[in-house]
Design a protein around this motif. Structure first.
Motif, PDB file in Angstrom:
ATOM      1  N   LEU A   2      60.050  91.236  63.813  1.00 16.46           N
ATOM      2  CA  LEU A   2      61.039  92.006  64.569  1.00 16.46           C
ATOM      3  C   LEU A   2      62.448  91.536  64.269  1.00 16.46           C
ATOM      4  CD1 LEU A   2      61.582  94.178  66.706  1.00 16.46           C
ATOM      5  CD2 LEU A   2      61.366  92.394  68.451  1.00 16.46           C
ATOM      6  N   GLU A   3      62.613  90.234  64.184  1.00 15.65           N
ATOM      7  CA  GLU A   3      63.944  89.691  63.834  1.00 15.65           C
ATOM      8  C   GLU A   3      64.360  90.121  62.435  1.00 15.65           C
ATOM      9  OE1 GLU A   3      65.787  87.271  61.145  1.00 15.65           O
ATOM     10  OE2 GLU A   3      63.731  86.649  61.604  1.00 15.65           O
ATOM     11  N   PHE A   4      63.405  90.143  61.503  1.00 13.86           N
ATOM     12  CA  PHE A   4      63.710  90.529  60.126  1.00 13.86           C
ATOM     13  C   PHE A   4      64.177  91.981  60.043  1.00 13.86           C
ATOM     14  CE2 PHE A   4      62.086  92.606  56.245  1.00 13.86           C
ATOM     15  CZ  PHE A   4      62.857  91.960  55.303  1.00 13.86           C
ATOM     16  N   THR A   5      63.437  92.888  60.670  1.00 15.44           N
ATOM     17  CA  THR A   5      63.794  94.305  60.576  1.00 15.44           C
ATOM     18  C   THR A   5      65.088  94.613  61.322  1.00 15.44           C
ATOM     19  OG1 THR A   5      62.292  94.712  62.452  1.00 15.44           O
ATOM     20  CG2 THR A   5      61.448  95.115  60.248  1.00 15.44           C
ATOM     21  N   SER A   6      65.223  94.092  62.536  1.00 13.46           N
ATOM     22  CA  SER A   6      66.407  94.431  63.334  1.00 13.46           C
ATOM     23  C   SER A   6      67.676  93.832  62.746  1.00 13.46           C
ATOM     24  CB  SER A   6      66.214  93.957  64.779  1.00 13.46           C
ATOM     25  OG  SER A   6      66.009  92.556  64.820  1.00 13.46           O
ATOM     26  N   GLU A   7      67.619  92.562  62.319  1.00 17.34           N
ATOM     27  CA  GLU A   7      68.805  91.906  61.787  1.00 17.34           C
ATOM     28  C   GLU A   7      69.167  92.428  60.394  1.00 17.34           C
ATOM     29  OE1 GLU A   7      70.917  89.687  62.996  1.00 17.34           O
ATOM     30  OE2 GLU A   7      69.959  89.470  64.960  1.00 17.34           O
ATOM     31  N   THR A   8      68.176  92.572  59.531  1.00 15.99           N
ATOM     32  CA  THR A   8      68.460  92.925  58.143  1.00 15.99           C
ATOM     33  C   THR A   8      68.878  94.381  57.998  1.00 15.99           C
ATOM     34  OG1 THR A   8      66.705  91.359  57.579  1.00 15.99           O
ATOM     35  CG2 THR A   8      67.603  92.683  55.786  1.00 15.99           C
ATOM     36  N   LEU A   9      68.247  95.283  58.753  1.00 21.14           N
ATOM     37  CA  LEU A   9      68.629  96.695  58.665  1.00 21.14           C
ATOM     38  C   LEU A   9      70.029  96.938  59.200  1.00 21.14           C
ATOM     39  CD1 LEU A   9      65.298  98.495  59.621  1.00 21.14           C
ATOM     40  CD2 LEU A   9      66.521  98.670  57.449  1.00 21.14           C
ATOM     41  N   ASP A  10      70.478  96.092  60.123  1.00 21.88           N
ATOM     42  CA  ASP A  10      71.859  96.222  60.613  1.00 21.88           C
ATOM     43  C   ASP A  10      72.871  95.887  59.525  1.00 21.88           C
ATOM     44  OD1 ASP A  10      71.044  97.028  63.086  1.00 21.88           O
ATOM     45  OD2 ASP A  10      71.172  95.043  64.007  1.00 21.88           O
ATOM     46  N   ASP A  11      72.455  95.141  58.491  1.00 20.05           N
ATOM     47  CA  ASP A  11      73.365  94.766  57.415  1.00 20.05           C
ATOM     48  C   ASP A  11      73.506  95.849  56.342  1.00 20.05           C
ATOM     49  OD1 ASP A  11      73.739  92.289  58.607  1.00 20.05           O
ATOM     50  OD2 ASP A  11      72.031  91.397  57.554  1.00 20.05           O
ATOM     51  N   VAL A  12      72.705  96.911  56.450  1.00 17.33           N
ATOM     52  CA  VAL A  12      72.729  97.946  55.420  1.00 17.33           C
ATOM     53  C   VAL A  12      74.022  98.741  55.523  1.00 17.33           C
ATOM     54  CG1 VAL A  12      71.582 100.006  54.544  1.00 17.33           C
ATOM     55  CG2 VAL A  12      70.225  98.097  55.379  1.00 17.33           C
ATOM     56  N   LYS A  13      74.688  98.905  54.399  1.00 12.45           N
ATOM     57  CA  LYS A  13      75.896  99.711  54.335  1.00 12.45           C
ATOM     58  C   LYS A  13      75.548 101.127  53.889  1.00 12.45           C
ATOM     59  CE  LYS A  13      78.862  95.753  53.234  1.00 12.45           C
ATOM     60  NZ  LYS A  13      79.820  95.166  52.260  1.00 12.45           N
ATOM     61  N   ASP A  14      76.502 102.026  54.092  1.00  8.93           N
ATOM     62  CA  ASP A  14      76.263 103.426  53.743  1.00  8.93           C
ATOM     63  C   ASP A  14      76.038 103.626  52.253  1.00  8.93           C
ATOM     64  OD1 ASP A  14      76.570 104.054  56.397  1.00  8.93           O
ATOM     65  OD2 ASP A  14      78.716 104.482  56.218  1.00  8.93           O
ATOM     66  N   ASN A  15      76.591 102.751  51.427  1.00  7.36           N
ATOM     67  CA  ASN A  15      76.485 102.933  49.976  1.00  7.36           C
ATOM     68  C   ASN A  15      75.306 102.190  49.362  1.00  7.36           C
ATOM     69  OD1 ASN A  15      77.445 100.394  50.429  1.00  7.36           O
ATOM     70  ND2 ASN A  15      79.104 100.478  48.909  1.00  7.36           N
ATOM     71  N   SER A  16      74.389 101.708  50.179  1.00 12.59           N
ATOM     72  CA  SER A  16      73.227 100.980  49.643  1.00 12.59           C
ATOM     73  C   SER A  16      71.940 101.479  50.281  1.00 12.59           C
ATOM     74  CB  SER A  16      73.394  99.477  49.868  1.00 12.59           C
ATOM     75  OG  SER A  16      73.595  99.210  51.243  1.00 12.59           O
ATOM     76  N   PRO A  17      71.591 102.761  50.085  1.00 13.67           N
ATOM     77  CA  PRO A  17      70.341 103.268  50.685  1.00 13.67           C
ATOM     78  C   PRO A  17      69.102 102.640  50.074  1.00 13.67           C
ATOM     79  CG  PRO A  17      71.281 104.879  49.179  1.00 13.67           C
ATOM     80  CD  PRO A  17      72.297 103.789  49.318  1.00 13.67           C
ATOM     81  N   GLN A  18      69.194 102.161  48.819  1.00 14.87           N
ATOM     82  CA  GLN A  18      68.020 101.545  48.197  1.00 14.87           C
ATOM     83  C   GLN A  18      67.596 100.279  48.930  1.00 14.87           C
ATOM     84  OE1 GLN A  18      70.997 101.924  46.898  1.00 14.87           O
ATOM     85  NE2 GLN A  18      71.628 100.214  45.578  1.00 14.87           N
ATOM     86  N   LEU A  19      68.546  99.631  49.602  1.00 15.84           N
ATOM     87  CA  LEU A  19      68.208  98.440  50.366  1.00 15.84           C
ATOM     88  C   LEU A  19      67.287  98.773  51.535  1.00 15.84           C
ATOM     89  CD1 LEU A  19      68.568  95.422  50.841  1.00 15.84           C
ATOM     90  CD2 LEU A  19      70.668  95.922  52.105  1.00 15.84           C
ATOM     91  N   VAL A  20      67.447  99.973  52.098  1.00 20.41           N
ATOM     92  CA  VAL A  20      66.578 100.387  53.202  1.00 20.41           C
ATOM     93  C   VAL A  20      65.132 100.464  52.736  1.00 20.41           C
ATOM     94  CG1 VAL A  20      66.144 102.175  54.918  1.00 20.41           C
ATOM     95  CG2 VAL A  20      68.481 101.682  54.204  1.00 20.41           C
ATOM     96  N   TYR A  21      64.910 101.012  51.541  1.00 21.59           N
ATOM     97  CA  TYR A  21      63.551 101.111  51.009  1.00 21.59           C
ATOM     98  C   TYR A  21      62.963  99.727  50.752  1.00 21.59           C
ATOM     99  CZ  TYR A  21      64.361 106.109  50.296  1.00 21.59           C
ATOM    100  OH  TYR A  21      64.619 107.446  50.484  1.00 21.59           O
ATOM    101  N   ILE A  22      63.784  98.809  50.278  1.00 22.60           N
ATOM    102  CA  ILE A  22      63.304  97.446  50.032  1.00 22.60           C
ATOM    103  C   ILE A  22      62.886  96.782  51.338  1.00 22.60           C
ATOM    104  CG2 ILE A  22      63.964  95.161  49.210  1.00 22.60           C
ATOM    105  CD1 ILE A  22      65.838  96.516  47.227  1.00 22.60           C
ATOM    106  N   ILE A  23      63.735  96.898  52.374  1.00 21.06           N
ATOM    107  CA  ILE A  23      63.444  96.258  53.654  1.00 21.06           C
ATOM    108  C   ILE A  23      62.201  96.871  54.295  1.00 21.06           C
ATOM    109  CG2 ILE A  23      64.313  95.873  55.988  1.00 21.06           C
ATOM    110  CD1 ILE A  23      67.139  95.813  54.769  1.00 21.06           C
ATOM    111  N   LEU A  24      62.118  98.198  54.288  1.00 18.81           N
ATOM    112  CA  LEU A  24      60.955  98.853  54.885  1.00 18.81           C
ATOM    113  C   LEU A  24      59.678  98.550  54.104  1.00 18.81           C
ATOM    114  CD1 LEU A  24      62.415 102.338  55.908  1.00 18.81           C
ATOM    115  CD2 LEU A  24      61.906 100.388  57.377  1.00 18.81           C
ATOM    116  N   GLY A  25      59.802  98.438  52.785  1.00 21.72           N
ATOM    117  CA  GLY A  25      58.632  98.084  51.981  1.00 21.72           C
ATOM    118  C   GLY A  25      58.122  96.691  52.310  1.00 21.72           C
ATOM    119  N   VAL A  26      59.047  95.728  52.419  1.00 26.23           N
ATOM    120  CA  VAL A  26      58.649  94.357  52.774  1.00 26.23           C
ATOM    121  C   VAL A  26      58.108  94.304  54.199  1.00 26.23           C
ATOM    122  CG1 VAL A  26      59.524  92.017  53.131  1.00 26.23           C
ATOM    123  CG2 VAL A  26      60.228  93.308  51.123  1.00 26.23           C
TER     124      VAL A  26
END
Length: 318
Positions: free
Chosen positions: A184-208
């Motif tokens: 829970l800490e990983f998803t909530s904290e890390t997804l908050d760091d996603v910027k508008d210009n890095s949607p690929q990071l969302v796929y990486i976080i959700l995949g992990v």
């Protein structure tokens, strides 16, 4: 005991289906497309598994692997993926949503939206409308929290698998609690760091995140292959894996399913995407320490195994 196993098996799977149904309803409400109700077809394997388990195993779960929890994850994870991706693409709408407040403020807002002669039906109708308009990130966080809590409670309620003791179940539930908090800490904290210009990071976080959830249906880190200690002591020429299977499974899960992938993602966020803040650095260092300590534990186990193999058998008698 048969009635208890039957009821607990039914109740647990019913709770799983209801929470998955809530997630699907939220997807259809957010996307405004009724075709997303087709996600309910993912519930069918869970229903089929319930029927087969009740008929052939009398509700009893399996020892090494829980098909019920695995199929529950299959039924709800796609809905959370859709909600997370939709939220990342429409963050600007968060300013127009209703944010969570205290219960008294929510109660007062419901009364203000209705006439003075408030009926019970009107009250709950306005309450439902207000809950539907809560911010998307609040809804997603609530689904993450409910999912993790229900996985722990559901495993507790499910009938024990063959050969699994209550002591092993209690150890497994304690591990689940710590694992759920880290995820829970990983998803909530890390997804908050996603910027508008890095949607690929969302796929990486959700995949992990999806990969890390596989820890819940697997019970190998507690239920070892050598439960009988007497049998273990009687085998003189034992292999390293069979002697320390439980510890090794725990190390494998930490290195390749949880802390190892979490560390890789956080280093990617800092190095590739250039995002730095105090909490991100702290949790990355925490994952690094856990990885290093598990590698050190693996080395210690191997050294102890080598020393025990080379020590004379008669030394134990002396």
């Amino acid at each position: 005991m048969g009635l208890y196993s039957f009821l607990s098996a039914i109740i647990t799977r019913t709770l799983f289906i209801l929470v998955s149904l809530l997630a699907v309803w939220r997807v259809t409400w957010v996307k405004g497309n009724q075709y997303y109700w087709l996600l309910t077809f993912l519930f069918l394997p869970l229903v089929a598994e319930m029927i087969i388990t009740l008929r052939k195993r009398k509700g009893q779960d399996y020892k090494w692997f829980s098909p019920t929890i695995f199929l529950f994850l299959i039924s709800i994870i796609p809905s959370i993926w859709i909600l997370e991706l939709h939220h990342q693409q429409n963050k600007a709408q968060d300013n127009k949503c209703s944010r969570l407040e205290s219960l008294n403020q929510i109660h007062q807002r419901i009364l203000n939206q209705t006439s003075r002669n408030v009926t019970t039906f009107d009250y709950f109708k306005n309450f439902g409308d207000m809950v539907s308009n809560f911010c998307q990130n609040n809804w997603i966080l609530a689904l993450h929290q409910i999912l993790l809590i229900l996985l722990i409670i559901g495993k507790w309620l499910l009938p024990l698998g063959g050969g699994v003791t209550r002591d092993q179940l209690s150890q497994l539930l304690l591990i689940f609690v710590g694992t759920a908090a880290d995820i829970l800490e990983f998803t909530s904290e890390t997804l908050d760091d996603v910027k508008d210009n890095s949607p690929q990071l969302v796929y990486i976080i959700l995949g992990v995140w999806t990969w890390s959830m596989l820890q819940f249906p697997c019970h190998l880190c507690v239920v070892g292959s050598m439960n009988d200690k007497a049998a273990d002591e009687s085998i003189q020429e034992d292999s390293f894996w069979s002697k320390h299977s439980t510890d090794l499974w725990s190390i494998v899960e930490t290195l390749f399913i949880q802390d190892g992938p979490f560390l890789v993602v956080r280093l990617t966020v800092m190095i590739h995407f250039g995002i730095f803040h105090q909490m991100l650095i702290f949790f990355a260092f925490k994952n690094f320490l856990v990885v290093i300590l598990n590698v050190y534990r693996l080395f210690v186990l191997y050294q102890d195994f080598k020393s025990s193999r080379h020590s004379p058998v008669g030394d134990s008698a002396d």
